[in-house]
Design a protein around this motif. Structure first.
Motif, PDB file in Angstrom:
ATOM      1  N   PHE A  42      77.849  80.360  74.422  1.00 59.32           N
ATOM      2  CA  PHE A  42      77.367  80.100  73.068  1.00 59.32           C
ATOM      3  C   PHE A  42      77.840  81.224  72.149  1.00 59.32           C
ATOM      4  O   PHE A  42      77.907  82.383  72.561  1.00 59.32           O
ATOM      5  CB  PHE A  42      75.837  80.043  73.029  1.00 59.32           C
ATOM      6  N   PRO A  57      83.006  79.460  68.847  1.00 55.56           N
ATOM      7  CA  PRO A  57      81.926  78.489  68.849  1.00 55.56           C
ATOM      8  C   PRO A  57      81.368  78.259  67.459  1.00 55.56           C
ATOM      9  O   PRO A  57      81.441  79.112  66.585  1.00 55.56           O
ATOM     10  CB  PRO A  57      80.883  79.131  69.778  1.00 55.56           C
ATOM     11  N   HIS A  80      74.845  76.499  69.041  1.00 56.36           N
ATOM     12  CA  HIS A  80      75.727  75.487  69.609  1.00 56.36           C
ATOM     13  C   HIS A  80      76.641  76.087  70.662  1.00 56.36           C
ATOM     14  O   HIS A  80      77.120  77.207  70.516  1.00 56.36           O
ATOM     15  CB  HIS A  80      76.569  74.847  68.509  1.00 56.36           C
ATOM     16  N   PRO A  81      76.929  75.329  71.726  1.00 55.63           N
ATOM     17  CA  PRO A  81      77.775  75.863  72.793  1.00 55.63           C
ATOM     18  C   PRO A  81      79.253  75.784  72.449  1.00 55.63           C
ATOM     19  O   PRO A  81      79.689  74.944  71.659  1.00 55.63           O
ATOM     20  CB  PRO A  81      77.454  74.951  73.980  1.00 55.63           C
ATOM     21  N   THR A  99      75.655  79.768  64.552  1.00 55.97           N
ATOM     22  CA  THR A  99      74.238  79.549  64.746  1.00 55.97           C
ATOM     23  C   THR A  99      73.682  78.750  63.579  1.00 55.97           C
ATOM     24  O   THR A  99      73.975  79.027  62.432  1.00 55.97           O
ATOM     25  CB  THR A  99      73.517  80.902  64.828  1.00 55.97           C
TER      26      THR A  99
END
Length: 262
Positions: free
Chosen positions: A229, A17, A216-217, A20
């Motif tokens: 996430f 993913p 973010h997913p 952050t």
């Protein structure tokens, strides 16, 4: 203005993913929202004091280093500005999308701080390709109670849905996978709808200073009943997570508590 809020218990990949995003001057891995000015931008709210529970129109402006009002913003997650409001005891949460007027002022119609207390306003924007989160305190006068928070909480309910955070532990500065399972009547929900262009939206706030992390997913199947996430928490300590998802077209907001180890 779209209002996605909750006032109770009910907010490029590199081998996983997307990292952050703190939207602070240090880059995506740095917490944001700790200052009213960053990346050459400054947040100027029209007012900072409110009567609790009373609705009032509220505006703010983003000003550049030259003192001029900034009017050129790029969209992120389908919006040119995201406004997150959280009471400083990490209980009340609102996620709003203000409208920008012709003079560059962002207007929030009918803003209400539901209970007395100090609220942190986080403004997410992107200017010249640089994402930034600015923060400012708002005040709702009057006596209020500070709610106790659990050391850790991995289960929540909202609108008939049961949500569980599944993780084997979280360590500071390491990539952690946060998986949320959403069930109804004991079964995974058959479909998760898109919210802000993804299957979920997650905000993490650090206890003590409310350092802001926008997570973010990952890409997960909409019929799996799960949203995942990838997060990298900068320091040990307790964090409160606000998850927003849209099962069966219903937007839900839930909160969780995690302790990040050294």
């Amino acid at each position: 203005m779209a209002d996605h809020s909750s006032h109770d218990d009910h907010g490029g990949h590199d081998d996983g993913p997307e990292p952050t995003r703190g939207y602070a001057p240090g880059g995506h891995g740095t917490p944001g929202g700790l200052a009213l000015a960053a990346n050459g931008l400054r947040l100027e709210p029209a007012a900072t004091r409110f009567d609790p529970g009373e609705s009032a129109d509220w505006t703010y402006r983003i000003v550049g280093e030259d003192g001029r009002v900034v009017t050129d913003f790029e969209a992120a997650h389908g919006q040119r500005s995201h406004l997150i409001l959280v009471r400083r005891d990490l209980t009340r949460f609102q996620h709003l999308h203000p409208d920008m007027e012709s003079d560059g002022a962002w207007r929030v119609e009918g803003l209400s701080l539901p209970d007395p207390g100090v609220y942190r306003a986080f403004v997410d924007i992107v200017v010249d390709g640089q994402p930034t989160t600015l923060g400012f305190d708002l005040f709702a006068s009057g006596p209020g109670e500070i709610e106790a928070r659990p050391d850790s909480s991995h289960r929540a309910t909202a609108d008939g849905y049961d949500i569980e955070l599944r993780t084997d532990g979280v360590a500071a500065r390491e990539r952690s996978r946060l998986t949320f399972e959403i069930r109804r009547d004991g079964e995974p929900v058959p479909e998760l709808g898109a919210y802000l262009g993804a299957l979920g939206h997650l905000v993490a706030l650090r206890e003590g200073d409310l350092a802001y992390l926008h997570v973010h997913p990952a890409e997960t199947a909409s019929d799996s009943g799960r949203v995942e996430f990838g997060a990298r928490f900068p320091t040990p300590g307790r964090y409160r997570l606000f998850l927003q998802a849209r099962p069966a077209g219903v937007l839900i907001t839930t909160r969780f508590d995690v302790r990040v180890d050294a």
